[in-house]
Motif scaffolding. Structure first.
Motif, PDB file in Angstrom:
ATOM      1  N   SER A  67       0.902  -1.152  -0.181  1.00  0.00           N
ATOM      2  CA  SER A  67      -0.104   0.102   0.237  1.00  0.00           C
ATOM      3  C   SER A  67       1.253   1.345  -0.020  1.00  0.00           C
ATOM      4  O   SER A  67       1.938   1.285   0.569  1.00  0.00           O
ATOM      5  N   LYS A  68       0.420   2.285  -0.403  1.00  0.00           N
ATOM      6  CA  LYS A  68       1.110   3.621  -0.429  1.00  0.00           C
ATOM      7  C   LYS A  68       0.529   4.522   0.790  1.00  0.00           C
ATOM      8  O   LYS A  68      -0.693   4.678   1.091  1.00  0.00           O
ATOM      9  N   SER A  69       1.598   5.314   1.072  1.00  0.00           N
ATOM     10  CA  SER A  69       1.020   6.407   2.133  1.00  0.00           C
ATOM     11  C   SER A  69       1.354   7.695   1.882  1.00  0.00           C
ATOM     12  O   SER A  69       2.328   7.936   0.959  1.00  0.00           O
ATOM     13  N   LYS A  70       0.568   8.623   2.191  1.00  0.00           N
ATOM     14  CA  LYS A  70       0.651  10.307   1.881  1.00  0.00           C
ATOM     15  C   LYS A  70       1.868  10.792   2.595  1.00  0.00           C
ATOM     16  O   LYS A  70       2.578  11.748   2.226  1.00  0.00           O
ATOM     17  N   GLY A  71       2.155  10.272   3.751  1.00  0.00           N
ATOM     18  CA  GLY A  71       3.261  10.910   4.609  1.00  0.00           C
ATOM     19  C   GLY A  71       4.545   9.888   4.496  1.00  0.00           C
ATOM     20  O   GLY A  71       4.779   9.550   3.547  1.00  0.00           O
ATOM     21  N   GLN A  72       5.707  10.425   5.436  1.00  0.00           N
ATOM     22  CA  GLN A  72       6.905   9.892   5.430  1.00  0.00           C
ATOM     23  C   GLN A  72       7.244   9.353   6.576  1.00  0.00           C
ATOM     24  O   GLN A  72       6.762   9.826   7.683  1.00  0.00           O
ATOM     25  N   LEU A  73       8.023   8.286   6.697  1.00  0.00           N
ATOM     26  CA  LEU A  73       8.777   7.870   7.844  1.00  0.00           C
ATOM     27  C   LEU A  73      10.234   7.948   7.466  1.00  0.00           C
ATOM     28  O   LEU A  73      10.670   6.926   7.058  1.00  0.00           O
ATOM     29  N   ARG A  74      10.676   8.870   8.242  1.00  0.00           N
ATOM     30  CA  ARG A  74      12.159   9.076   7.753  1.00  0.00           C
ATOM     31  C   ARG A  74      13.187   8.686   8.817  1.00  0.00           C
ATOM     32  O   ARG A  74      13.184   8.835  10.131  1.00  0.00           O
ATOM     33  N   LEU A  75      14.125   7.740   8.611  1.00  0.00           N
ATOM     34  CA  LEU A  75      15.131   7.498   9.325  1.00  0.00           C
ATOM     35  C   LEU A  75      16.320   8.685   9.161  1.00  0.00           C
ATOM     36  O   LEU A  75      16.275   9.315   8.304  1.00  0.00           O
ATOM     37  N   VAL A  76      16.985   8.917  10.429  1.00  0.00           N
ATOM     38  CA  VAL A  76      17.961  10.070  10.394  1.00  0.00           C
ATOM     39  C   VAL A  76      19.504   9.602  10.780  1.00  0.00           C
ATOM     40  O   VAL A  76      19.529   8.701  11.424  1.00  0.00           O
ATOM     41  N   THR A  77      20.281  10.381  10.431  1.00  0.00           N
ATOM     42  CA  THR A  77      21.721   9.871  10.381  1.00  0.00           C
ATOM     43  C   THR A  77      22.618  10.993  11.012  1.00  0.00           C
ATOM     44  O   THR A  77      22.136  12.256  10.782  1.00  0.00           O
ATOM     45  N   VAL A  78      23.659  10.730  11.339  1.00  0.00           N
ATOM     46  CA  VAL A  78      24.818  11.291  12.171  1.00  0.00           C
ATOM     47  C   VAL A  78      25.706  11.394  10.913  1.00  0.00           C
ATOM     48  O   VAL A  78      26.318  10.410  10.564  1.00  0.00           O
ATOM     49  N   ASP A 282      14.986  -4.492  18.876  1.00  0.00           N
ATOM     50  CA  ASP A 282      15.218  -6.091  18.830  1.00  0.00           C
ATOM     51  C   ASP A 282      14.133  -6.992  18.296  1.00  0.00           C
ATOM     52  O   ASP A 282      13.184  -6.350  17.846  1.00  0.00           O
ATOM     53  N   GLU A 283      14.312  -8.354  18.169  1.00  0.00           N
ATOM     54  CA  GLU A 283      13.181  -9.115  17.824  1.00  0.00           C
ATOM     55  C   GLU A 283      11.869  -9.085  18.280  1.00  0.00           C
ATOM     56  O   GLU A 283      11.018  -9.374  17.803  1.00  0.00           O
ATOM     57  N   ASP A 284      12.076  -8.731  19.554  1.00  0.00           N
ATOM     58  CA  ASP A 284      10.761  -8.684  20.549  1.00  0.00           C
ATOM     59  C   ASP A 284      10.028  -6.973  20.527  1.00  0.00           C
ATOM     60  O   ASP A 284       9.129  -7.072  21.028  1.00  0.00           O
ATOM     61  N   GLY A 285      10.557  -6.408  19.526  1.00  0.00           N
ATOM     62  CA  GLY A 285       9.879  -5.014  19.421  1.00  0.00           C
ATOM     63  C   GLY A 285      10.506  -3.974  20.365  1.00  0.00           C
ATOM     64  O   GLY A 285       9.864  -2.859  20.526  1.00  0.00           O
ATOM     65  N   ASN A 286      11.438  -4.346  21.253  1.00  0.00           N
ATOM     66  CA  ASN A 286      12.007  -3.285  22.312  1.00  0.00           C
ATOM     67  C   ASN A 286      12.766  -2.287  21.475  1.00  0.00           C
ATOM     68  O   ASN A 286      13.735  -2.597  20.921  1.00  0.00           O
ATOM     69  N   VAL A 287      12.566  -0.950  21.853  1.00  0.00           N
ATOM     70  CA  VAL A 287      13.402   0.072  21.347  1.00  0.00           C
ATOM     71  C   VAL A 287      14.343   0.623  22.162  1.00  0.00           C
ATOM     72  O   VAL A 287      14.242   0.786  23.277  1.00  0.00           O
ATOM     73  N   GLY A 288      15.760   0.448  21.741  1.00  0.00           N
ATOM     74  CA  GLY A 288      16.711   0.759  22.547  1.00  0.00           C
ATOM     75  C   GLY A 288      17.437   2.174  22.153  1.00  0.00           C
ATOM     76  O   GLY A 288      17.026   2.752  21.167  1.00  0.00           O
ATOM     77  N   ALA A 289      18.159   2.657  22.992  1.00  0.00           N
ATOM     78  CA  ALA A 289      18.929   4.066  22.823  1.00  0.00           C
ATOM     79  C   ALA A 289      19.972   3.910  21.595  1.00  0.00           C
ATOM     80  O   ALA A 289      20.612   2.987  21.561  1.00  0.00           O
ATOM     81  N   ILE A 290      20.208   5.183  21.166  1.00  0.00           N
ATOM     82  CA  ILE A 290      21.339   4.903  20.168  1.00  0.00           C
ATOM     83  C   ILE A 290      22.176   6.355  20.199  1.00  0.00           C
ATOM     84  O   ILE A 290      21.941   6.941  21.352  1.00  0.00           O
ATOM     85  N   GLY A 291      23.449   6.393  19.596  1.00  0.00           N
ATOM     86  CA  GLY A 291      24.225   7.413  19.847  1.00  0.00           C
ATOM     87  C   GLY A 291      23.996   8.452  18.910  1.00  0.00           C
ATOM     88  O   GLY A 291      23.275   8.545  17.918  1.00  0.00           O
ATOM     89  N   GLY A 292      24.578   9.712  19.423  1.00  0.00           N
ATOM     90  CA  GLY A 292      24.342  10.822  18.378  1.00  0.00           C
ATOM     91  C   GLY A 292      23.198  11.393  18.308  1.00  0.00           C
ATOM     92  O   GLY A 292      22.559  12.206  17.454  1.00  0.00           O
ATOM     93  N   ILE A 293      22.278  11.216  19.631  1.00  0.00           N
ATOM     94  CA  ILE A 293      20.852  11.760  19.359  1.00  0.00           C
ATOM     95  C   ILE A 293      20.915  13.211  19.374  1.00  0.00           C
ATOM     96  O   ILE A 293      20.070  13.854  18.640  1.00  0.00           O
ATOM     97  N   ALA A 294      21.629  14.057  20.010  1.00  0.00           N
ATOM     98  CA  ALA A 294      21.822  15.406  20.011  1.00  0.00           C
ATOM     99  C   ALA A 294      21.735  15.817  18.481  1.00  0.00           C
ATOM    100  O   ALA A 294      21.156  16.807  18.283  1.00  0.00           O
ATOM    101  N   GLN A 295      22.575  15.179  17.539  1.00  0.00           N
ATOM    102  CA  GLN A 295      22.866  15.594  16.417  1.00  0.00           C
ATOM    103  C   GLN A 295      21.554  15.123  15.567  1.00  0.00           C
ATOM    104  O   GLN A 295      21.440  15.848  14.334  1.00  0.00           O
ATOM    105  N   LYS A 296      21.043  14.042  15.911  1.00  0.00           N
ATOM    106  CA  LYS A 296      19.691  13.597  15.030  1.00  0.00           C
ATOM    107  C   LYS A 296      18.697  14.451  15.300  1.00  0.00           C
ATOM    108  O   LYS A 296      17.829  14.567  14.267  1.00  0.00           O
TER     109      LYS A 296
END
Length: 355
Positions: A67-78, A282-296
């Motif tokens: 299916s298509k969506s009108k919005g966006q789901l954007r990943l962000v990088t450092v 992770d495979e169970d759907g738990n969301v963990g912290a990442i680095g570079g959050i201030a820049q993201k």
């Protein structure tokens, strides 16, 4: 007086030259700054190994489900700024949008550039795999941790059989291979050398068996002589094609998982909005912290984002650097992120890093 003036002039010139030389010196630091963002629901064009242009969806599914969506789901990088001189390092250090860290933290001296790139690529691929597992589970396709081999000299020979599905350890549900290892480790730590009770699904019937876990050379709890493999049905044909992005690491996991669910859902999960976020998953759907959050968060704001899906464990650091007009939505699981997006679509107030 003329001689004194000449001396002062020469001294000023020497100081200027020395200052310029000092500021031009390369330093053993790198700058971490806002990087590009990528819409996981979009199409990208890149050149394949043969130099031919290809246009593909970053996240795709079989046509009958897609299916298509009108919005966006954007990943962000450092973006890493390497080989910098002192002047630029000072500029980055004084800027709220950048961080300056020792180069060896990003590029360890005991590893080659090829080894570092390979590690980043492996984390990127593992992130995609974990995201797919978590997304499919959200779509109702459970993981079955299945015995694929029992060696003839294994202590579990006769107790476990090929095609057994391990469903519980001492009554605790096994939802993934990672969870199985955690439960075995906990049981081994609680009673070293003691047998644990496994519940297995054998030919559609529950069966209780006793086995004794051990630690392998990497310190991971295993069942010696037993191979297991997570098996999960994928009726949707989900696929990630990301060769053209030149991105590594694990932090795109949450957005990948959300995009996979969105791709095969009739409802537009974005509600037509541009959603940016980050987070390892992770495979169970738990969301963990990442680095570079201030820049993201800065990168998200530069992209014009109004909301930023933020791992709960990153909230403190993200709040300290959040630009005006950017709402930090706190998430700790894939299911929780989907509920927050639903709240946004319905015009409600999502849970933020400030609440």
């Amino acid at each position: 007086m003329r001689r004194r003036g000449l001396t002062v002039l020469i001294g000023a010139i020497l100081v200027s030259v020395m200052t310029w030389q000092a500021l031009s010196m390369r330093v053993a630091y790198v700058g971490l700054g806002p990087g590009p963002t990528y819409d996981a629901l979009a199409e990208y064009t890149f050149k394949d190994d043969d130099g031919k242009k290809k246009t593909v969806e970053l996240i795709s599914a079989d046509e009958k489900y897609s299916s298509k969506s009108k919005g966006q789901l954007r990943l962000v990088t450092v973006r890493i700024h390497d080989d910098i001189e002192l002047a630029r390092a000072l500029y980055y250090w004084l800027s709220d949008d950048y961080a300056v860290v020792p180069r060896e933290l990003q590029f360890p001296e005991d590893k080659s550039d090829e080894e570092i790139a390979a590690e980043q690529e492996e984390m990127w691929e593992n992130s995609q795999a974990a995201a797919e597992t978590a997304a499919l589970r959200e779509l109702g396709e459970e993981v079955e941790v299945t015995v694929t081999k029992v060696d003839s000299d294994s202590p579990s020979k006769g107790d476990l059989k090929r095609d057994d599905v391990i469903t519980a350890v001492d009554g605790e549900e096994v939802t993934s291979q990672e969870r199985l290892a955690e439960l075995l480790a906990a049981a081994a730590a609680k009673a070293p050398g003691e047998a644990v009770k496994l519940t297995v699904d054998r030919d559609g019937k529950d069966k209780k068996v006793k086995v004794t876990p051990e630690e392998n050379s990497q310190g991971v709890a295993i069942l010696p002589g037993v191979d297991v493999e997570p098996k999960q049905k994928d009726p949707y044909g989900l696929k990630v094609t990301a060769e053209g992005l030149n991105v590594g690491g694990p932090s795109a996991g949450l957005i990948f998982a959300l995009a996979m669910v969105d791709r095969v859902s009739k409802e537009d999960l974005t509600g037509g909005a541009d959603i940016i976020g980050t987070g390892e998953i992770d495979e169970d759907g738990n969301v963990g912290a990442i680095g570079g959050i201030a820049q993201k968060v800065v990168a998200a704001s530069q992209q014009g984002a109004k909301v930023f899906l933020t791992p709960a464990d990153n909230c403190a650091a993200a709040k300290a650097n959040v630009p005006d007009g950017l709402k930090l939505i706190k998430v700790s699981t894939l299911d929780g992120a989907l509920k927050e997006l639903e709240t946004l679509r319905e015009g409600g107030e999502p849970t933020t890093c400030l609440t």
